[in-house]
Design an enzyme around this catalytic site. Structure first.
Site, PDB file in Angstrom:
ATOM      1  N   HIS A 291      14.824   4.403   9.785  1.00  0.00           N
ATOM      2  CA  HIS A 291      15.737   3.521   9.043  1.00  0.00           C
ATOM      3  C   HIS A 291      15.208   2.098   8.916  1.00  0.00           C
ATOM      4  O   HIS A 291      15.976   1.160   8.727  1.00  0.00           O
ATOM      5  CB  HIS A 291      17.110   3.529   9.712  1.00  0.00           C
ATOM      6  CG  HIS A 291      17.775   4.866   9.627  1.00  0.00           C
ATOM      7  ND1 HIS A 291      18.752   5.275  10.490  1.00  0.00           N
ATOM      8  CD2 HIS A 291      17.579   5.916   8.769  1.00  0.00           C
ATOM      9  CE1 HIS A 291      19.142   6.511  10.176  1.00  0.00           C
ATOM     10  NE2 HIS A 291      18.437   6.921   9.148  1.00  0.00           N
TER      11      HIS A 291
ATOM     12  N   CYS B 134      10.685  -8.049  -6.417  1.00  0.00           N
ATOM     13  CA  CYS B 134       9.257  -7.670  -6.545  1.00  0.00           C
ATOM     14  C   CYS B 134       8.737  -6.964  -5.301  1.00  0.00           C
ATOM     15  O   CYS B 134       7.550  -6.677  -5.202  1.00  0.00           O
ATOM     16  CB  CYS B 134       8.423  -8.931  -6.837  1.00  0.00           C
ATOM     17  SG  CYS B 134       8.299 -10.053  -5.431  1.00  0.00           S
TER      18      CYS B 134
ATOM     19  N   CYS C 271       8.835 -14.713  -6.773  1.00  0.00           N
ATOM     20  CA  CYS C 271       9.613 -14.545  -8.016  1.00  0.00           C
ATOM     21  C   CYS C 271      11.022 -15.110  -7.920  1.00  0.00           C
ATOM     22  O   CYS C 271      11.839 -14.912  -8.812  1.00  0.00           O
ATOM     23  CB  CYS C 271       9.682 -13.056  -8.375  1.00  0.00           C
ATOM     24  SG  CYS C 271      10.848 -12.152  -7.341  1.00  0.00           S
TER      25      CYS C 271
ATOM     26  N   THR D  21      22.441   9.457  20.305  1.00  0.00           N
ATOM     27  CA  THR D  21      22.838   9.454  18.900  1.00  0.00           C
ATOM     28  C   THR D  21      24.061  10.327  18.710  1.00  0.00           C
ATOM     29  O   THR D  21      24.193  11.384  19.307  1.00  0.00           O
ATOM     30  CB  THR D  21      21.697   9.923  17.970  1.00  0.00           C
ATOM     31  OG1 THR D  21      22.170   9.936  16.616  1.00  0.00           O
ATOM     32  CG2 THR D  21      21.161  11.291  18.334  1.00  0.00           C
ATOM     33  N   SER D  22      24.956   9.837  17.846  1.00  0.00           N
ATOM     34  CA  SER D  22      26.177  10.608  17.565  1.00  0.00           C
ATOM     35  C   SER D  22      25.873  11.716  16.565  1.00  0.00           C
ATOM     36  O   SER D  22      26.715  12.553  16.272  1.00  0.00           O
ATOM     37  CB  SER D  22      27.244   9.677  16.978  1.00  0.00           C
ATOM     38  OG  SER D  22      26.742   9.090  15.770  1.00  0.00           O
TER      39      SER D  22
ATOM     40  N   ASN E 168      23.289  12.129  26.442  1.00  0.00           N
ATOM     41  CA  ASN E 168      24.382  11.342  25.870  1.00  0.00           C
ATOM     42  C   ASN E 168      25.539  11.364  26.860  1.00  0.00           C
ATOM     43  O   ASN E 168      25.840  12.436  27.398  1.00  0.00           O
ATOM     44  CB  ASN E 168      24.802  11.976  24.528  1.00  0.00           C
ATOM     45  CG  ASN E 168      25.617  11.032  23.665  1.00  0.00           C
ATOM     46  OD1 ASN E 168      26.527  10.363  24.160  1.00  0.00           O
ATOM     47  ND2 ASN E 168      25.282  10.942  22.394  1.00  0.00           N
TER      48      ASN E 168
HETATM   49  C1  BV8 Z   1      20.583   9.068   2.090  1.00  0.00           C
HETATM   50  C2  BV8 Z   1      19.852   0.933   9.103  1.00  0.00           C
HETATM   51  C3  BV8 Z   1      20.142   9.915  -0.060  1.00  0.00           C
HETATM   52  C4  BV8 Z   1      20.750  -0.144   8.561  1.00  0.00           C
HETATM   53  C5  BV8 Z   1      21.226   2.946   9.079  1.00  0.00           C
HETATM   54  C6  BV8 Z   1      28.912   9.732   1.314  1.00  0.00           C
HETATM   55  C7  BV8 Z   1      28.556   8.653   0.526  1.00  0.00           C
HETATM   56  C8  BV8 Z   1      27.278   8.075   0.575  1.00  0.00           C
HETATM   57  C9  BV8 Z   1      26.324   8.598   1.441  1.00  0.00           C
HETATM   58  C10 BV8 Z   1      26.699   9.680   2.225  1.00  0.00           C
HETATM   59  C11 BV8 Z   1      27.963  10.249   2.178  1.00  0.00           C
HETATM   60  N1  BV8 Z   1      27.997  11.260   3.061  1.00  0.00           N
HETATM   61  C12 BV8 Z   1      26.805  11.362   3.679  1.00  0.00           C
HETATM   62  C13 BV8 Z   1      26.007  10.404   3.170  1.00  0.00           C
HETATM   63  C14 BV8 Z   1      24.633  10.178   3.538  1.00  0.00           C
HETATM   64  C15 BV8 Z   1      24.595   8.968   4.466  1.00  0.00           C
HETATM   65  C16 BV8 Z   1      25.333   9.290   5.736  1.00  0.00           C
HETATM   66  O1  BV8 Z   1      24.867  10.084   6.522  1.00  0.00           O
HETATM   67  N2  BV8 Z   1      26.512   8.680   5.920  1.00  0.00           N
HETATM   68  C17 BV8 Z   1      27.295   8.936   7.125  1.00  0.00           C
HETATM   69  C18 BV8 Z   1      28.044   7.658   7.520  1.00  0.00           C
HETATM   70  C19 BV8 Z   1      28.246  10.072   6.842  1.00  0.00           C
HETATM   71  N3  BV8 Z   1      23.200   8.770   4.710  1.00  0.00           N
HETATM   72  C20 BV8 Z   1      22.514   7.929   3.922  1.00  0.00           C
HETATM   73  O2  BV8 Z   1      23.023   7.248   3.068  1.00  0.00           O
HETATM   74  C21 BV8 Z   1      21.017   7.920   4.147  1.00  0.00           C
HETATM   75  N4  BV8 Z   1      20.365   8.029   2.887  1.00  0.00           N
HETATM   76  O3  BV8 Z   1      21.288  10.001   2.362  1.00  0.00           O
HETATM   77  O4  BV8 Z   1      19.939   8.913   0.906  1.00  0.00           O
HETATM   78  C22 BV8 Z   1      19.180   9.633  -1.140  1.00  0.00           C
HETATM   79  C23 BV8 Z   1      18.114  10.523  -1.342  1.00  0.00           C
HETATM   80  C24 BV8 Z   1      17.232  10.269  -2.373  1.00  0.00           C
HETATM   81  C25 BV8 Z   1      17.362   9.119  -3.160  1.00  0.00           C
HETATM   82  C26 BV8 Z   1      18.415   8.215  -2.924  1.00  0.00           C
HETATM   83  C27 BV8 Z   1      19.339   8.473  -1.902  1.00  0.00           C
HETATM   84  C28 BV8 Z   1      20.589   6.619   4.782  1.00  0.00           C
HETATM   85  C29 BV8 Z   1      21.181   6.503   6.155  1.00  0.00           C
HETATM   86  C30 BV8 Z   1      20.572   5.296   6.870  1.00  0.00           C
HETATM   87  C31 BV8 Z   1      21.601   4.210   7.004  1.00  0.00           C
HETATM   88  N5  BV8 Z   1      21.040   3.097   7.803  1.00  0.00           N
HETATM   89  N6  BV8 Z   1      20.663   1.948   9.775  1.00  0.00           N
HETATM   90  C32 BV8 Z   1      21.273  -1.047   9.641  1.00  0.00           C
HETATM   91  O5  BV8 Z   1      21.008  -0.808  10.834  1.00  0.00           O
HETATM   92  O6  BV8 Z   1      21.964  -2.010   9.292  1.00  0.00           O
HETATM   93  S1  BV8 Z   1      22.168   4.083   9.886  1.00  0.00           S
HETATM   94  C33 BV8 Z   1      22.712   3.389  11.322  1.00  0.00           C
HETATM   95  O7  BV8 Z   1      23.834   4.146  11.729  1.00  0.00           O
HETATM   96  C34 BV8 Z   1      21.753   3.522  12.452  1.00  0.00           C
HETATM   97  O8  BV8 Z   1      20.433   3.339  12.074  1.00  0.00           O
HETATM   98  C35 BV8 Z   1      22.003   4.898  12.981  1.00  0.00           C
HETATM   99  O9  BV8 Z   1      21.190   5.828  12.361  1.00  0.00           O
HETATM  100  C36 BV8 Z   1      23.406   5.161  12.563  1.00  0.00           C
HETATM  101  C37 BV8 Z   1      24.285   5.168  13.768  1.00  0.00           C
HETATM  102  O10 BV8 Z   1      24.014   6.348  14.397  1.00  0.00           O
HETATM  103  P1  BV8 Z   1      23.619   6.395  15.943  1.00  0.00           P
HETATM  104  O11 BV8 Z   1      22.288   5.791  16.128  1.00  0.00           O
HETATM  105  O12 BV8 Z   1      23.842   7.786  16.363  1.00  0.00           O
HETATM  106  O13 BV8 Z   1      24.621   5.432  16.652  1.00  0.00           O
HETATM  107  P2  BV8 Z   1      26.150   5.690  16.901  1.00  0.00           P
HETATM  108  O14 BV8 Z   1      26.753   4.386  17.222  1.00  0.00           O
HETATM  109  O15 BV8 Z   1      26.705   6.532  15.803  1.00  0.00           O
HETATM  110  O16 BV8 Z   1      26.190   6.619  18.212  1.00  0.00           O
HETATM  111  C38 BV8 Z   1      25.722   6.095  19.441  1.00  0.00           C
HETATM  112  C39 BV8 Z   1      25.631   7.266  20.385  1.00  0.00           C
HETATM  113  O17 BV8 Z   1      25.069   6.794  21.606  1.00  0.00           O
HETATM  114  C40 BV8 Z   1      26.980   7.867  20.739  1.00  0.00           C
HETATM  115  O18 BV8 Z   1      26.880   9.279  20.681  1.00  0.00           O
HETATM  116  C41 BV8 Z   1      27.225   7.412  22.179  1.00  0.00           C
HETATM  117  O19 BV8 Z   1      27.939   8.376  22.919  1.00  0.00           O
HETATM  118  C42 BV8 Z   1      25.819   7.282  22.688  1.00  0.00           C
HETATM  119  N7  BV8 Z   1      25.637   6.334  23.784  1.00  0.00           N
HETATM  120  C43 BV8 Z   1      26.347   5.208  24.050  1.00  0.00           C
HETATM  121  N8  BV8 Z   1      25.821   4.605  25.152  1.00  0.00           N
HETATM  122  C44 BV8 Z   1      24.756   5.357  25.542  1.00  0.00           C
HETATM  123  C45 BV8 Z   1      24.642   6.451  24.677  1.00  0.00           C
HETATM  124  N9  BV8 Z   1      23.682   7.386  24.815  1.00  0.00           N
HETATM  125  C46 BV8 Z   1      22.824   7.243  25.842  1.00  0.00           C
HETATM  126  N10 BV8 Z   1      22.857   6.210  26.711  1.00  0.00           N
HETATM  127  C47 BV8 Z   1      23.820   5.260  26.595  1.00  0.00           C
HETATM  128  N11 BV8 Z   1      23.855   4.233  27.475  1.00  0.00           N
HETATM  129 ZN    ZN Z   2       9.977 -11.410  -5.384  1.00  0.00          ZN
END
Ligand code: BV8
Ligand code: ZN
Length: 247
Positions: A119, A130, A150, A188-189, A213
């Site tokens: 990501h 650009c 630009c 990761t969730s 997790n």
């Molecule tokens: C794509 C960077 C297609 C930015 C991130 C409806 C409408 C639009 C899109 C979609 C839709 N339905 C599905 C989608 C696809 C969408 C998606 O999946 N949405 C979700 C919300 C349903 N995905 C996308 O849009 C992706 N692109 O599909 O493109 C396409 C193809 C071709 C051409 C054009 C388009 C892009 C997804 C990337 C988004 N960017 N990050 C930024 O950071 O600002 S995602 C961001 O959220 C993070 O990077 C991470 O990936 C995600 C969060 O997930 P986790 O890392 O799992 O974190 P989370 O908080 O959820 O969970 C934490 C876990 O840790 C928990 O389980 C917890 O229990 C555990 N934990 C807590 N403490 C600990 C622990 N574990 C261990 N030790 C601990 N101490």
């Molecule tokens: Zn530029």
């Protein structure tokens, strides 16, 4: 912490380990996860609503300020024992590839040498028009900064919701699943696609999948081993149990 002796054997005999990580691996460094509620002045926003190209088009100042706030948070933190244990595996196993969803750069800071950032990286900046990448030190004082070439708006070099993942990163991650013996799924969730499909694909390729997790996730049922606990506690204990000589 006790571990299944069979799991310890699998780790000791592994030639290539893949560590797929999410926000949970950085939680013990003090970075709130995406599941954690936003705090302070960001409490009224949901991350999913800010991390989109539409939000940046609609309100570039607010989106840029959100990333500036997150960068300040990340600048102040260090890798935790979970990151360090993953990096330490490189001295115990032939090859360790980190496939991370995180944008904080902490795996590289911890010393991991092969890190795939699915990501993007919050420390990278590029022009929306650009695509020129601009080092943090050369950013203009505007909010958001303007491109030196630009005058386009500069955005963070992360993948937003609705944007495709970097082709090279995705291809490399899929290739790793063909060769790795063990696939850790850490902090990761498993809700965000297509990254969340990797553990399922790893299992279908016959890999040993190990989930770490503190909470149950949808991927528990595809993991052969579920280690319920925090990454910063489980990983160091697991390494010590598998390689006691390392200490
Ligand atoms: C794509 C960077 C297609 C930015 C991130 C409806 C409408 C639009 C899109 C979609 C839709 N339905 C599905 C989608 C696809 C969408 C998606 O999946 N949405 C979700 C919300 C349903 N995905 C996308 O849009 C992706 N692109 O599909 O493109 C396409 C193809 C071709 C051409 C054009 C388009 C892009 C997804 C990337 C988004 N960017 N990050 C930024 O950071 O600002 S995602 C961001 O959220 C993070 O990077 C991470 O990936 C995600 C969060 O997930 P986790 O890392 O799992 O974190 P989370 O908080 O959820 O969970 C934490 C876990 O840790 C928990 O389980 C917890 O229990 C555990 N934990 C807590 N403490 C600990 C622990 N574990 C261990 N030790 C601990 N101490
Ligand atoms: Zn530029």
């Amino acid at each position: 912490m006790d571990f299944d002796p069979e799991l310890l054997d699998i780790l000791r005999n592994a030639r290539h380990i893949a560590a797929f990580t999410g926000a949970g691996v950085s939680a013990e460094s003090g970075i709130p996860t995406f599941r954690d509620a936003q705090t302070g002045l960001w409490a009224k926003y949901r991350a999913e609503d800010l991390a989109t190209p539409e939000a940046f088009r609609r309100d570039p100042v607010t989106v840029w300020n959100w990333y500036a706030w997150r960068r300040d948070l990340m600048r102040a933190v260090r890798p935790n024992p979970g990151h360090l244990a993953i990096a330490a595996m490189e001295r115990l196993v032939g090859r360790v590839t980190v496939i991370t969803q995180n944008v904080d750069g902490l795996h590289v800071q911890a010393g991991s040498s092969e890190v795939i950032e699915l990501h993007g990286n919050i420390w990278h900046n590029r022009c929306t028009d650009c695509a020129t990448s601009v080092p943090e030190s050369e950013l203009s004082a505007d909010t958001p900064p303007v491109c030196p070439h630009c005058k386009g708006k500069i955005r963070p070099g992360v993948v937003w919701f609705g944007e495709a993942l970097p082709t090279q990163a995705w291809t490399r991650a899929a290739e790793v699943l063909e060769t790795a013996d063990v696939f850790f799924c850490i902090g990761t969730s498993s809700l965000v696609e297509p990254a969340a499909s990797l553990p399922r694909y790893a299992r279908s390729c016959g890999r040993t999948v190990i989930q770490i997790n503190p909470e149950l996730t949808s991927h528990d049922e595809i993991a052969q081993y579920v280690l319920r606990g925090k990454a910063g506690e489980v990983l160091p204990a697991l390494l010590k149990a598998a390689w006691p000589q390392v200490g």
